[in-house]
Design a protein around this motif. Structure first.
Motif: not given
Length: 443
Positions: A240-250
């Motif tokens: 599994n690779i869970l990729i995540q962003w915060n508001e600024e990164e997104y």
């Protein structure tokens, strides 16, 4: 010997960099130059390009979009970005998308050649043979894997992120402890093959454990510090690779994040296949906001991978490429095949009408069909026997040949008519396609 493509909308810069590379003494085969992103993509499609050197600001398609599309066509292509703007946001995104360097104009000759040399040396980096890897004795091989308890908790979170008995503060603490800090998420799931390619050796349980560990580390190496991602084993032994962003990164830069995810998936498949000698099937989900949807992402990645297992000759599948919502229950392979055939027919009709449109890209065609560019390319080749862009070039070349033989139109007029901005670029494509130049054919 490596082939290099230099891209800049200023011909003098292209010429200067090409001259510098020619006299550098580096192991370079061919040096190609292009003056726009669209022209550069044609070279990536029809030539064996190893290194792309591109300006970042070039009108309709900027250097990072070019790099992204080039890597989706050929995941092994390496990139050096050059720019007149010393902007941290651009540099950060370029490195995150896999650029080997970000150089500021005016370029220092030695610095530029050092950057090219380093990129070429990394392509030459020797790879440990997998047989040697598997025969290492346990005392010489230390596996730094995710702690089993943390791995299990991450999997439980994917199964059911809701914990009614847990307070909000406790939930926040748990997420931080597990390394989940984003608010937007996508899940990529990778299933490894069960045999070495080109070998008659069945993988043992120990081999399988080592391969899983090696593939996990390939994923970590690819993502490195440029993506906020967690790589861990699934309950079934997949990765599994869970990729995540915060508001600024997104929000940063207006780029298609699904294409970015597909680029990661294709690079992952390519590197695991190259370095470990095994095939993979990769399924990835949509991007959803909120940790409460992690179980939805898990089901989506499973469905994408499930459909992929029935294909055999394609490796990276996006959940959103299939209109699952059109069916009350999971569609049969026959129903999905019918859906795919309709996509190909719609695509053919669209290309037949718009092939002479300037700046036409596979992304434009894919957007019309609501599928990812690479999946569309795969479907089109499977159903028609033509690579999608080869089909576009075929239509353009056939019309241009007719115009050359039956009219008095000039070269630049024909180039304009069939969708090329540059008469010189049109002539190069024409000669590669027919073996003679437009003027030679006219004579």
């Amino acid at each position: 010997m490596y082939n290099i493509l230099v891209v800049d909308d200023e011909p003098l810069i292209c010429k200067g960099l090409a001259g510098l590379l020619t006299s550098s003494g580096l192991g370079i085969g061919q040096i190609y130059t292009a003056y726009s992103g669209h022209e550069a993509l044609d070279y990536v499609r029809i030539e064996d390009i190893d290194l792309l050197v591109t300006d970042i600001q070039m009108g309709e398609m900027n250097g990072m979009e070019l790099m992204q599309q080039a890597k989706m066509i050929k995941p092994w292509v390496q990139t050096i970005i050059i720019s007149a703007h010393e902007t941290f946001q651009y540099a950060q995104m370029a490195i995150r998308l896999g650029a080997k360097d970000y150089l500021i104009k005016p370029l220092n000759s030695e610095q530029f050649l050092d950057s090219v040399r380093n990129a070429l040396l990394k392509m030459d980096k020797p790879v440990t043979q997998m047989d040697d890897f598997l025969t290492r004795s346990p005392e010489h091989f230390h596996m730094e894997e995710l702690h089993p308890e943390k791995n299990e908790r991450l999997n439980r979170l994917l199964e059911d992120p809701f914990t009614p008995t847990m307070s909000e503060d406790d939930l926040v603490g748990l997420l931080e402890e597990l390394g989940i800090t984003g608010c937007y998420f996508s899940l990529m799931r990778m299933k490894l093959g069960t045999q070495f390619e080109d070998r008659n050796k069945v993988i043992t349980d120990r081999d399988n454990r080592l391969l899983r560990y090696a593939a996990l580390n390939v994923a970590k190496e690819l993502l490195h510090e440029d993506w906020n991602a967690l790589a861990f084993y699934s309950a079934k032994g997949e990765i599994n690779i869970l990729i995540q962003w915060n508001e600024e990164e997104y929000a940063e830069l207006d780029m298609n994040k699904i294409n970015q995810l597909e680029m990661i998936g294709r690079s992952l498949h390519y590197h695991v296949s190259k370095y470990l000698g095994i095939s993979t099937i990769i399924g990835f989900s949509q991007i959803l906001k909120g940790v409460e949807f992690l179980n939805v992402l898990s089901r989506q990645a499973d469905k994408a991978m499930q459909w992929g297992e029935e294909q055999g000759d394609y490796h990276v599948f996006y959940y959103g490429d299939f209109n699952w919502h059109n069916y009350s229950q999971d569609p049969s392979p026959e129903e999905l095949t019918k859906q795919s055939n309709q996509i190909v027919e719609n695509t053919r009709q669209y290309i037949d009408t718009n092939y002479n449109q300037k700046g036409l890209t596979i992304h434009d065609v894919a957007k019309k069909n609501h599928v990812s560019p690479n999946y569309l390319s795969y479907l089109f080749k499977k159903n028609t026997g033509y690579n999608l862009w080869e089909y576009v070039i075929k239509l353009r070349m056939e019309e241009s040949k007719t115009l050359i033989l039956n009219t008095d139109m000039r070269r630049y007029e024909i180039a304009e008519r069939v969708g090329y901005e540059s008469p010189e670029h049109f002539s190069k494509i024409f000669k590669k396609y027919f073996g003679v130049s437009p003027s030679e054919l006219k004579k």
